[in-house]
Design a protein around this motif. Structure first.
Motif, PDB file in Angstrom:
ATOM      1  N   THR A  29     -11.406  -2.566   3.372  1.00  0.00           N
ATOM      2  CA  THR A  29     -10.473  -1.944   2.439  1.00  0.00           C
ATOM      3  C   THR A  29      -9.025  -2.296   2.776  1.00  0.00           C
ATOM      4  N   HIS A  59      -4.903  -2.481   0.536  1.00  0.00           N
ATOM      5  CA  HIS A  59      -4.193  -2.037  -0.669  1.00  0.00           C
ATOM      6  C   HIS A  59      -3.614  -3.263  -1.362  1.00  0.00           C
ATOM      7  N   GLY A 119      -0.590  -1.439  -4.166  1.00  0.00           N
ATOM      8  CA  GLY A 119      -0.672   0.006  -3.991  1.00  0.00           C
ATOM      9  C   GLY A 119      -2.026   0.627  -4.259  1.00  0.00           C
ATOM     10  N   SER A 138      -6.161   0.931  -3.620  1.00  0.00           N
ATOM     11  CA  SER A 138      -7.186   0.697  -2.615  1.00  0.00           C
ATOM     12  C   SER A 138      -8.241  -0.248  -3.181  1.00  0.00           C
ATOM     13  N   MET A 151      -7.195   2.838   5.785  1.00  0.00           N
ATOM     14  CA  MET A 151      -6.663   2.386   4.494  1.00  0.00           C
ATOM     15  C   MET A 151      -7.113   3.315   3.366  1.00  0.00           C
ATOM     16  N   ALA A 199      -4.768   5.911   0.949  1.00  0.00           N
ATOM     17  CA  ALA A 199      -4.852   6.000  -0.512  1.00  0.00           C
ATOM     18  C   ALA A 199      -5.088   7.447  -0.941  1.00  0.00           C
TER      19      ALA A 199
END
Length: 156
Positions: free
Chosen positions: A44, A46, A49, A51, A104, A108
């Protein structure tokens, strides 16, 4: 694309996955590849912005995008970021393989919901697998990173 604030470019085959590009071309090896089928969440990152499981996206799809990996979650001075520190403080990892994806995903979640309940954290993590823990300390770490008092949550 920009990865963790650094412009990275390269020539890739159309089938090159974003996870491969991040690891092999950009050298950001903190993004782990567990399953290559978007089932485990270890990869994972971004993208602009959002995920994204980077093993489920072609590198060419991220052309011009802003990508953040686990390496980009550290503070400017290189110290652990808030979520990373909470994982360390609350023992939210064992072998560490799933941890980058968990951090990550947690970032999010906390962006969307700054003070999630335990149930909301568990639901949000449903796309990330950990084979070493019972998720309890991962959930506790995420709730601590949100600034919530976790002193009444028993360690497991």
């Amino acid at each position: 694309m920009t990865i963790n604030g650094r412009s990275v470019s390269g020539t890739v085959e159309g089938r090159t996955l974003l996870s491969t590009f991040i690891r092999e071309t950009a050298g950001a090896t903190g993004t782990h590849v567990g399953c290559d089928t978007a089932q485990c969440g270890a990869c994972t990152v971004h993208v602009n912005g959002a995920s994204v499981k980077s093993c489920n996206m072609f590198a060419m799809e991220a052309d011009g995008a802003d990508v953040t990996t686990i390496e980009g979650m550290a503070n400017a001075d290189g110290s652990l970021g808030t979520i990373q520190q909470a994982f360390q403080d609350h023992h939210g990892l064992q072998c560490g393989f799933c941890t980058p994806g968990m951090v990550m995903t947690a970032a999010a979640l906390l962006k969307e919901n700054p003070t999630p309940t335990e149930g909301e954290v568990r639901e949000y993590l449903s796309g990330n697998l950990c084979r070493c823990t019972g998720y309890h300390n991962i959930v506790k770490a995420i709730m601590a990173a949100s600034g919530q008092d976790v002193s009444s949550i028993a360690a497991e």
